[in-house]
Design a protein around this motif. Structure first.
Motif: not given
Ligand code: CA
Length: 245
Positions: A18-21, A62-66
């Motif tokens: 889970v990562e938005d980058d 899990l990336d926290l900054g989503l």
């Molecule tokens: Ca992020």
């Protein structure tokens, strides 16, 4: 992290990143692809929740900054639906933040940027821990170097001498065994064992831990059953289940 009792554990079947980058997500998926046949990806909290429900992974990175969720809140929402190992990707190496994330349900942390070797080692470690934890939940008897613990009968014999554990010490031991392989912070132990809102939990937990170790560790000066995770808390290191004859 290696486990002396379970050195081998099969590679996972399915993982979720889970990562938005976009670039980082692709890199992580590629790295994990060497370990696992099916690596799925999500770029938002919403997607992650759907993935967990529809294609349950054996581990979540899990990336926290989503874009649609943040930090500990996100972890807590995932923890309502799953006890799958969650490794948090964090930008800072901050002990206070790690304890807060642990309290929210994280199993481990990786500080960005991280290399493939470290990533794979952490993922393997967590998969193993989860397996050990599942196995430990089925145990009723443990044996290790002159110590016998029967959780069902509530009986401990250490170097031939029966030990009397207080109800709190039994509760503490059962809680640690139930979460075998996973570090628990003093705050988590306080919530799980004492279930009280107020009190000097750090001192309480430390004092009871010392008493418990004196009764169940083969050598209390070098704990092997309940190990200390520096800066984080305590972890029950699982010995193999007693063989049934
Ligand atoms: Ca992020």
């Amino acid at each position: 992290m290696s486990n002396q009792f379970y050195p081998e554990w099969p590679d996972p079947e399915r993982l979720l990143v889970v990562e938005d980058d976009d670039a980082l997500r692709t890199t992580l998926v590629d790295m994990l692809g060497t370990l696992c046949r099916q690596v799925r990806a999500a770029s938002t909290l919403h997607e992650a929740m759907r993935e967990v429900a529809q294609h349950p992974p054996e581990l979540l990175l899990l990336d926290l900054g989503l874009p649609d969720g943040d930090g500990a809140e996100l972890l807590r929402r995932l923890r309502v639906t799953t006890d799958v190992p969650i490794i948090v990707l964090t930008g800072r190496d901050d002990e206070e933040e790690k304890v807060a994330l642990l309290d929210a349900g994280a199993d481990d942390f990786l500080v960005k940027p991280c290399g493939a070797a470290e990533l794979l080692a952490r993922v393997r470690g967590q998969i193993r821990r989860a397996g050990v934890s599942k196995a430990a939940r089925r145990w009723t008897r443990l044996q290790l170097d002159g110590v016998e613990i029967d959780l069902l009968e509530q009986r401990v014999v250490r170097h031939g001498e029966p030990q009397r554990l207080t109800p709190t010490e039994w509760s503490l031991l059962r809680t640690l065994v139930l979460h075998a392989g996973r570090p628990l912070s003093p705050r988590q132990l306080w919530d799980l064992v004492w279930n009280r809102e107020f009190g000097d939990y750090a001192t309480h937990v430390r004092v009871h831990m010392t008493h418990l170790r004196r009764k169940i560790e083969p050598d209390p000066s070098m704990p092997r059953l309940i190990v200390t995770e520096p800066g984080v808390g305590y972890r029950f290191a699982a010995p193999p289940p007693a063989r049934s004859t």
